[in-house]
Design an enzyme around this catalytic site. Sequence first.
Site, short mmCIF file in Angstrom:
data_model
loop_
_atom_site.label_atom_id
_atom_site.label_comp_id
_atom_site.label_asym_id
_atom_site.label_seq_id
_atom_site.Cartn_x
_atom_site.Cartn_y
_atom_site.Cartn_z
N ASP A 67 39.56 194.05 -76.20
CA ASP A 67 40.22 192.83 -75.71
C ASP A 67 39.48 192.22 -74.52
O ASP A 67 38.57 192.85 -73.96
CB ASP A 67 41.69 193.12 -75.34
CG ASP A 67 41.86 194.41 -74.53
OD1 ASP A 67 40.85 194.92 -73.98
OD2 ASP A 67 42.98 194.90 -74.43
N ASP A 136 54.26 200.28 -71.15
CA ASP A 136 55.26 199.77 -72.11
C ASP A 136 54.90 200.11 -73.55
O ASP A 136 55.48 199.57 -74.49
CB ASP A 136 55.42 198.25 -71.93
CG ASP A 136 54.11 197.49 -72.18
OD1 ASP A 136 53.10 198.12 -72.59
OD2 ASP A 136 54.10 196.27 -71.98
N HIS A 138 51.97 199.58 -75.07
CA HIS A 138 51.02 198.70 -75.78
C HIS A 138 49.69 199.41 -76.04
O HIS A 138 49.31 200.31 -75.30
CB HIS A 138 50.81 197.38 -75.04
CG HIS A 138 50.09 197.46 -73.74
ND1 HIS A 138 50.48 196.76 -72.62
CD2 HIS A 138 48.96 198.14 -73.36
CE1 HIS A 138 49.64 197.00 -71.64
NE2 HIS A 138 48.71 197.84 -72.05
N GLU A 143 51.53 193.69 -76.91
CA GLU A 143 52.72 193.97 -76.12
C GLU A 143 53.93 194.25 -77.01
O GLU A 143 53.91 193.94 -78.21
CB GLU A 143 53.02 192.75 -75.23
CG GLU A 143 51.88 192.39 -74.27
CD GLU A 143 51.79 193.33 -73.08
OE1 GLU A 143 52.09 194.54 -73.22
OE2 GLU A 143 51.41 192.87 -71.99
P1 PGA Z 1 45.19 201.83 -67.69
O1 PGA Z 1 45.62 200.78 -68.80
O2 PGA Z 1 44.16 202.69 -68.32
O3 PGA Z 1 44.64 201.03 -66.57
O4 PGA Z 1 46.43 202.59 -67.34
C1 PGA Z 1 45.88 201.23 -70.09
C2 PGA Z 1 46.31 200.09 -70.97
O5 PGA Z 1 46.97 199.16 -70.49
O6 PGA Z 1 45.99 200.12 -72.17
#
Ligand code: PGA
Length: 262
Positions: A67, A136, A138, A143
């Site tokens: 992404d 959450d 995702h 999301e």
């Molecule tokens: P993070 O993000 O590794 O910074 O915890 C993970 C994500 O949002 O996929």
Amino acid sequence: MEIVICKTKEEASRIAASIITAAVKANPETVLGLATGSTPVTMYDEMAKAVAAGEVSYKKVRSWNLDEYVGLPGTHDQSYRYFMNENLFKKIDIDLANTHVLNGLAEDPVAECAAYEKQIKDAGGIDIQVLGIGSDGHIAFNEPGTSLASRTGVVYLTPQTIKDNARFFKSADEVPTRALSMGVGSICEAKKIILLAFGANKADAVAAAVEGGVSQYCTASALQCHNDVWFFCDEEAAAKLKLKDYYSWRSSIKLQKVQVND
Ligand code: PGA
């Protein structure tokens, strides 16, 4: 799903990196799907160590990232292109021309996403996809509320994700609200998936993804329908799993079989 529960994120990252190193040694033209965020950084460092030690080369590896924020150029220090250059690509011998990140400044984002999917398909698909998981649930920027069949496209960040990611920007107001992201359906086409989850703030998401129902409320739960997924967790992220003793026992046997220390 195989769930590997390690004492620390360092140990989990070492084992996950050894799987990737072994795969690239076996097939120097491996196609990798890569992720950003704080979670994979230790694993990327381990991958770089193997290159520095002369164990493996990424010269023929091609990669596609999950992404990118809409509106940030690749030179912006919070863009995911910049992150990948700094945290992995500069540290290994991959050819930058073989690395792909969605263009957050594309004039036609829909065409950009369609072309990205076609590139991956033409490359024969992703052999190993690296994933983190949001608090959450995702995966990539898919999301809660995103179709589990979604394809690569423009997505809208939730207030929770904006809050989680605000730590990387001067303020939450600066966090882009839209991104280009591979879809859940696109991600699930990878042949093998390695998801990393570390820290207590991931415990609810991991439990929902592994032991909750398959639901777009937790997009990582779609991985239950994939037949080669490995979750690498530290003890904190695994704390809310009901079957954690069983997973640990089973994965310790399976890890021996895949000879991760090759
Ligand atoms: P993070 O993000 O590794 O910074 O915890 C993970 C994500 O949002 O996929």
